[in-house]
Design a protein around this motif. Sequence first.
Motif, short mmCIF file in Angstrom:
data_model
loop_
_atom_site.label_atom_id
_atom_site.label_comp_id
_atom_site.label_asym_id
_atom_site.label_seq_id
_atom_site.Cartn_x
_atom_site.Cartn_y
_atom_site.Cartn_z
N ARG A 27 -66.31 42.18 45.81
CA ARG A 27 -65.60 42.62 44.61
C ARG A 27 -64.25 43.27 44.96
NH1 ARG A 27 -70.02 42.53 41.03
NH2 ARG A 27 -71.89 42.62 42.32
N LYS A 28 -63.40 43.28 43.96
CA LYS A 28 -62.10 43.94 44.13
C LYS A 28 -62.27 45.44 44.31
CE LYS A 28 -59.16 40.77 41.63
NZ LYS A 28 -58.28 40.52 40.50
N GLY A 29 -61.30 46.05 44.98
CA GLY A 29 -61.33 47.50 45.13
C GLY A 29 -62.12 47.96 46.34
N TRP A 62 -65.40 31.28 43.20
CA TRP A 62 -64.32 32.21 42.86
C TRP A 62 -64.11 32.11 41.36
CZ3 TRP A 62 -61.87 36.35 43.86
CH2 TRP A 62 -60.56 36.58 43.41
N GLN A 80 -54.56 31.50 46.77
CA GLN A 80 -54.91 32.87 46.42
C GLN A 80 -55.51 33.65 47.58
OE1 GLN A 80 -56.69 33.15 42.59
NE2 GLN A 80 -56.24 31.01 42.17
N GLU A 148 -54.98 37.25 46.19
CA GLU A 148 -56.11 37.88 45.51
C GLU A 148 -57.13 38.34 46.54
OE1 GLU A 148 -56.89 38.25 42.18
OE2 GLU A 148 -54.83 37.70 41.69
N ILE A 149 -57.29 37.51 47.59
CA ILE A 149 -58.28 37.80 48.62
C ILE A 149 -57.55 37.87 49.95
CG2 ILE A 149 -60.37 36.98 49.78
CD1 ILE A 149 -60.73 35.17 47.21
N LYS A 175 -56.14 47.40 48.61
CA LYS A 175 -57.48 47.05 48.15
C LYS A 175 -57.72 47.32 46.66
CE LYS A 175 -60.25 51.22 48.72
NZ LYS A 175 -61.30 51.91 49.45
N LYS A 176 -56.88 48.18 46.08
CA LYS A 176 -57.12 48.58 44.69
C LYS A 176 -57.30 47.40 43.74
CE LYS A 176 -55.28 53.18 45.03
NZ LYS A 176 -54.06 53.52 45.74
N ASP A 177 -56.44 46.37 43.89
CA ASP A 177 -56.55 45.22 42.99
C ASP A 177 -56.95 43.96 43.72
OD1 ASP A 177 -55.29 46.86 40.91
OD2 ASP A 177 -53.54 46.65 42.22
N HIS A 178 -57.47 44.09 44.92
CA HIS A 178 -57.75 42.89 45.70
C HIS A 178 -59.07 43.01 46.45
CE1 HIS A 178 -53.35 43.34 45.33
NE2 HIS A 178 -53.35 42.02 45.21
N ILE A 179 -59.53 41.85 46.91
CA ILE A 179 -60.69 41.85 47.81
C ILE A 179 -60.15 41.83 49.23
CG2 ILE A 179 -62.60 40.45 48.67
CD1 ILE A 179 -62.97 39.40 45.82
#
Lengths: 269, 287
Positions: A27-29, A62, A80, A148-149, A175-179
């Motif tokens: 998961r993100k974050g 995804w 991504q 994104e990742i 990491k806040k908005d990404h994996i």
Amino acid sequence: MLKISNLTYQFSPHILPLFPNLNFTLRKGEIYALLGVNGVGKTTLLKIISGLLKPSQGKVFWHDQNVYQSKKILRQYRTQVGFCLQDPEHLFFKQTVADELKYHHVGNIAKIVKQFNLEHLLNYSPFELSGGQKKILQLAIMLLKNPEILIGDEITAGLDAKGQSLVAKNLQKFKKDHIVLLVNHDLNQVIQMCDNFLFLSSEKFQLMTLTDILKYPDIFQKFGLIPPDTIKIGQELIARGILLPDTIYSNSEKIAQIIATLINQKKAK
Amino acid sequence: MATPLLEVKQLQYSSEELIDLNLTVKKKEIIHQVSFTINHHEFVGLIGPNGSGKTTLSKLLTKIIEPSNGHILLDGVDYVDFRPSWKLHQEVSLVFQQVSSQFVGTDFITDLTLSLKNFGWSIAKIENRIKQLTKQLHLKSLIKRPFRELSGGQQQLLAIAEAIAVKPKLLILDEPTAQLDSENTFLVDQLLAKIFKEESTSILLISHKPIELSLAQKLLTLNQGTLTGNYSTNEFLLDSSLLKENQLIFPATLAIRDYVYELTKVQLPLVDLSIKSLIKAIETVLC
């Protein structure tokens, strides 16, 4: 959300699969660390997750779509994913560090240059940088692309203390908005930097949080790994009755605080 | 006084970059006036922040590149006068930071056979050496598999095995365990200690890892291409400010000692960086 379902990989039909059927979700974050002894297939798994290697069995979802479903979807998915290689040199082809950064990003590179202290290196050829500087440049390029990742294979190996904290700081922000998924052999650093831990061996797999592993430090030995120093120190001190069992000693500071309290109590007597 | 194994005198290196077709070159000095010696059967550690010129220096010492100025002497013979010149690569052996650049053959046996043949070894002698090495380093499961099937760490173990195979007088290792997990790092470090104990080889180890550097007898520090210090190992490794100054990864044992001192003004008496030493120090102070 990235979901791995029933996944495994075989180099050839005659060789046993590299790992058991894997099922987990990223998961993100969060920063995830993939842990396992050398040769267990960590790099192979990173390649599968990043869309570079089709698994022998199972799926990578995804946003609920199997990324290996069609070539078009796979192409789209790859845009991504940012993959930092163990050997960053394969990424470079421009004449200067500045050109390299500009190639990957239309617009202002000043911010990233500052973030990674690259000012004095801008006019150098990326190929004449030191091993550690190349790793930093690679990560800077990847973050510019804002994937994104983000996947990193040994991105801090060979970095000095300053380089390591620079990477850690930037990943915490990213990491806040990404994996973020990392393979990193330095377990002392892994437990400082990561939130979740994927333990992998040829027979078993386990996903644990930081609290989980501090409660069950034996997990490292179970997967053939030498535990990080702070965990070893904690275990030794508990065994000698100096620290209390069932308490969580996550870092050097916490252990030192308790030792200091004990010393002060002794002084007071 | 006996001749040192390696003598580096006023070594200087500038890289040249071709700017345009008029053959304009841009020069950049990477190594400035570096001098030091390594004695016979001495274990020396080399430390320096990223970009300080460590890898360039190791390339100079193995004659992969030539200095712009200064001299390197092996057993009193200048590198430029060394005859036959290929023999130098047998006497001074290097393990790279990037393992992939080390191998030519497809697997360990092919690659090592090729390299030892180049040094004029007979097939029987080569087979013997491979057998011996495999046993000594526990590499049996790896030697026949293609390199591409092996992990980065497994490849590094083989690279070190190859470097030792030629029985060099000086073995240079450029961050040999940077890509390895702690288990293999432990194996490699144990191996280096064993090699140093059993063979007459001198070792120059480049590393950021304090625990690994504790194998060395003395430590040299390099910063921005200049040699900035020459320390005895324990004096250096137990000194927090020196570790920080040289951008070394700070060991947990030392961090705990320093925090405890901050909070209590009591100094835990560490004799080295090991966990054992820390536990003993804590017990001593508390009992």
